[in-house]
Design a protein around this motif. Structure first.
Motif, mmCIF file in Angstrom:
data_model
loop_
_atom_site.group_PDB
_atom_site.id
_atom_site.type_symbol
_atom_site.label_atom_id
_atom_site.label_comp_id
_atom_site.label_asym_id
_atom_site.label_seq_id
_atom_site.Cartn_x
_atom_site.Cartn_y
_atom_site.Cartn_z
ATOM 1 N N PHE A 209 25.777 66.652 -3.712
ATOM 2 C CA PHE A 209 25.059 66.746 -4.969
ATOM 3 C C PHE A 209 23.555 66.693 -4.701
ATOM 4 O O PHE A 209 23.084 65.887 -3.908
ATOM 5 C CB PHE A 209 25.472 65.585 -5.880
ATOM 6 C CG PHE A 209 24.953 65.706 -7.278
ATOM 7 C CD1 PHE A 209 25.513 66.608 -8.171
ATOM 8 C CD2 PHE A 209 23.906 64.914 -7.714
ATOM 9 C CE1 PHE A 209 25.038 66.718 -9.462
ATOM 10 C CE2 PHE A 209 23.421 65.016 -9.005
ATOM 11 C CZ PHE A 209 23.996 65.915 -9.883
ATOM 12 N N TRP A 339 28.657 74.755 -16.691
ATOM 13 C CA TRP A 339 28.867 73.663 -15.736
ATOM 14 C C TRP A 339 27.530 73.136 -15.219
ATOM 15 O O TRP A 339 27.318 71.921 -15.148
ATOM 16 C CB TRP A 339 29.739 74.151 -14.585
ATOM 17 C CG TRP A 339 29.805 73.209 -13.409
ATOM 18 C CD1 TRP A 339 29.323 73.437 -12.156
ATOM 19 C CD2 TRP A 339 30.393 71.916 -13.372
ATOM 20 N NE1 TRP A 339 29.565 72.365 -11.339
ATOM 21 C CE2 TRP A 339 30.220 71.401 -12.055
ATOM 22 C CE3 TRP A 339 31.035 71.113 -14.315
ATOM 23 C CZ2 TRP A 339 30.673 70.147 -11.676
ATOM 24 C CZ3 TRP A 339 31.493 69.857 -13.934
ATOM 25 C CH2 TRP A 339 31.309 69.395 -12.637
ATOM 26 N N LYS A 340 26.614 74.032 -14.883
ATOM 27 C CA LYS A 340 25.309 73.589 -14.394
ATOM 28 C C LYS A 340 24.517 72.883 -15.489
ATOM 29 O O LYS A 340 23.813 71.908 -15.227
ATOM 30 C CB LYS A 340 24.517 74.777 -13.845
ATOM 31 C CG LYS A 340 25.001 75.250 -12.487
ATOM 32 C CD LYS A 340 24.053 76.274 -11.885
ATOM 33 C CE LYS A 340 24.485 76.651 -10.472
ATOM 34 N NZ LYS A 340 23.549 77.617 -9.846
ATOM 35 N N THR A 343 25.980 69.272 -15.717
ATOM 36 C CA THR A 343 25.634 68.389 -14.597
ATOM 37 C C THR A 343 24.154 68.030 -14.608
ATOM 38 O O THR A 343 23.779 66.914 -14.243
ATOM 39 C CB THR A 343 25.996 69.035 -13.249
ATOM 40 O OG1 THR A 343 25.386 70.332 -13.150
ATOM 41 C CG2 THR A 343 27.497 69.175 -13.103
ATOM 42 N N ARG A 344 23.300 68.940 -15.038
ATOM 43 C CA ARG A 344 21.877 68.606 -15.112
ATOM 44 C C ARG A 344 21.594 67.587 -16.197
ATOM 45 O O ARG A 344 20.837 66.639 -16.003
ATOM 46 C CB ARG A 344 21.052 69.870 -15.365
ATOM 47 C CG ARG A 344 20.939 70.768 -14.166
ATOM 48 C CD ARG A 344 19.957 71.886 -14.450
ATOM 49 N NE ARG A 344 20.165 73.017 -13.568
ATOM 50 C CZ ARG A 344 19.575 74.189 -13.711
ATOM 51 N NH1 ARG A 344 18.737 74.377 -14.725
ATOM 52 N NH2 ARG A 344 19.808 75.173 -12.873
ATOM 53 N N LEU A 347 23.957 64.240 -15.148
ATOM 54 C CA LEU A 347 23.767 63.642 -13.823
ATOM 55 C C LEU A 347 22.381 63.862 -13.224
ATOM 56 O O LEU A 347 22.044 63.248 -12.216
ATOM 57 C CB LEU A 347 24.833 64.200 -12.862
ATOM 58 C CG LEU A 347 26.292 63.972 -13.283
ATOM 59 C CD1 LEU A 347 27.232 64.658 -12.307
ATOM 60 C CD2 LEU A 347 26.606 62.495 -13.368
ATOM 61 N N GLN A 350 22.678 69.038 -9.594
ATOM 62 C CA GLN A 350 23.814 69.940 -9.549
ATOM 63 C C GLN A 350 24.400 70.034 -8.168
ATOM 64 O O GLN A 350 23.750 69.673 -7.175
ATOM 65 C CB GLN A 350 23.402 71.342 -10.021
ATOM 66 C CG GLN A 350 22.409 72.034 -9.100
ATOM 67 C CD GLN A 350 21.885 73.336 -9.708
ATOM 68 O OE1 GLN A 350 21.595 73.405 -10.889
ATOM 69 N NE2 GLN A 350 21.782 74.349 -8.881
ATOM 70 N N TRP A 351 25.638 70.500 -8.094
ATOM 71 C CA TRP A 351 26.285 70.803 -6.821
ATOM 72 C C TRP A 351 26.032 72.265 -6.521
ATOM 73 O O TRP A 351 26.295 73.143 -7.355
ATOM 74 C CB TRP A 351 27.790 70.565 -6.902
ATOM 75 C CG TRP A 351 28.194 69.137 -6.675
ATOM 76 C CD1 TRP A 351 28.314 68.495 -5.481
ATOM 77 C CD2 TRP A 351 28.530 68.181 -7.690
ATOM 78 N NE1 TRP A 351 28.708 67.192 -5.683
ATOM 79 C CE2 TRP A 351 28.846 66.973 -7.032
ATOM 80 C CE3 TRP A 351 28.593 68.212 -9.079
ATOM 81 C CZ2 TRP A 351 29.221 65.818 -7.709
ATOM 82 C CZ3 TRP A 351 28.963 67.076 -9.759
ATOM 83 C CH2 TRP A 351 29.274 65.891 -9.074
#
Length: 353
Positions: A209, A339-340, A343-344, A347, A350-351
């Motif tokens: 990550f 998804w991005k 996650t941003r 979290l 991003q991965w």
């Protein structure tokens, strides 16, 4: 012959261990200078140690796809290092006398807060060569990680416009303004640091990550800089009388460039900055309100282009008319996945698999 049912692991087994990864020609100067630079207080990565032995592929050892010393630095004139005195990462760049003289000239004008040229932390002549190593803060491209809001975009562009005003007022033309030569300080932005060979990762590998902080949440503000003054020139007689001939391989779209007809390179700087701004607006649909600013800087007729003063005033006007809630509202790149986004927001990163 390999069958259709051969697995990936079977393919690696059939190929055998990879041959030792050797230092490239571009990296050789750094490897040759390892001990000297260490004596001056700068430690390069293990790959450049004179007694370096690759940590992968030894007889009887498994293949290591995530060995840090496997990563090659392709930008031969610059490399990362650790300053032993401060324990901080820095960038070392090999420069010639002309570029060094210009960097010193500009660095001596730090009292002007508009000075956005990369600071010089140290200057280290390389013995037995014509080269000098300049030590600079560890930075990353100005547009990565992505912008969070319109305020971040405006802060970056304001610093770059003012920085170009500063250079032009001192009769210096950069002549190579492009995203790869526009950087920002990363120490507070990326708490876990980034890897020189792949700045979108912490370790150099896309299996973990990658986290960052929003620029608008940092105080004081992130510092943006111009780098790479290899094509830059100082015109003692002033901007108005400056003339050059020649083209730029990376900027074929600048209309006045010519091998035979002289042109004023200061207008080229203006076009290049407008081009960088316009390409950024292309990525973020929410920045479309600033399109007129970029368009004014990239008019075909050099003399009809907006001045840097006019561009700054227009950008501040557009931004000033926006409600505070719009200035702070999150913006997204064109085509970003859900998804991005999640996650941003949740979290803070991003991965990148």
């Amino acid at each position: 012959m390999l069958s259709e049912n051969t697995t990936l692991s079977g393919l690696f087994e059939a190929l055998g261990p990879p041959p030792p990864r050797l230092i490239t020609l571009k990296e050789q100067l750094w490897a040759d200078s390892y001990e000297f630079l260490l004596s001056r207080g700068y430690r390069l990565r293990p790959r450049y140690h004179p007694r370096w032995v690759p940590s992968w592929g030894a007889k009887g050892n498994p293949i290591r796809l995530e060995s840090e010393d496997f990563l090659t630095s392709y930008a031969g004139d610059a490399l990362d290092a650790v300053c032993l005195k401060t324990k901080q990462k820095v960038v070392l760049k090999r420069v010639g006398g002309k570029e060094l003289a210009l960097l010193r000239r500009l660095d001596g004008l730090r009292e002007d807060t508009r000075n956005r040229t990369i600071p010089l932390l140290d200057v280290v002549p390389l013995p037995g060569t014509e080269w000098t190593v300049v030590v600079m803060p560890y930075c990353r491209r100005f547009n990565s990680p992505p912008f969070h809001c319109r305020g971040e975009f405006v802060d970056a562009m304001r610093q770059y416009i003012e920085g170009l005003q500063f250079m032009h007022e001192h009769n210096v033309v950069h002549f190579d303004i492009a995203p790869q030569n526009m950087v920002m300080e990363e120490s507070r932005l990326i708490p876990n640091g980034s890897h020189w060979c792949d700045p979108t990762t912490h370790s150099g590998f896309h299996s973990h990550f990658f986290a960052w902080k929003n620029r608008c949440a940092l105080h004081p503000a992130v510092q943006y800089y111009y780098i790479d003054f290899g094509l830059s020139r100082h015109f003692p007689a002033g901007r108005k009388s400056a003339r050059m001939k020649g083209t730029l391989r990376t900027f074929p779209m600048i209309p006045e460039l010519s091998l035979t007809v002289p042109y004023n390179p200061f207008y080229v700087d203006v076009f290049q900055l407008g081009l960088a701004m316009g390409r950024l607006i292309d990525v973020y649909p929410a920045l479309e309100d600033f399109r007129t600013v970029a368009a004014g800087l990239t008019v075909d007729d050099p003399h009809a282009r907006a001045s840097l003063d006019e561009a700054l005033k227009q950008m501040n006007c557009v931004y000033g008319q926006m409600p505070p809630s719009v200035r702070r509202k999150r913006i997204w790149e064109k085509g970003i996945t859900r998804w991005k986004k999640v996650t941003r927001v949740v979290l803070g990163g991003q991965w990148d698999l």
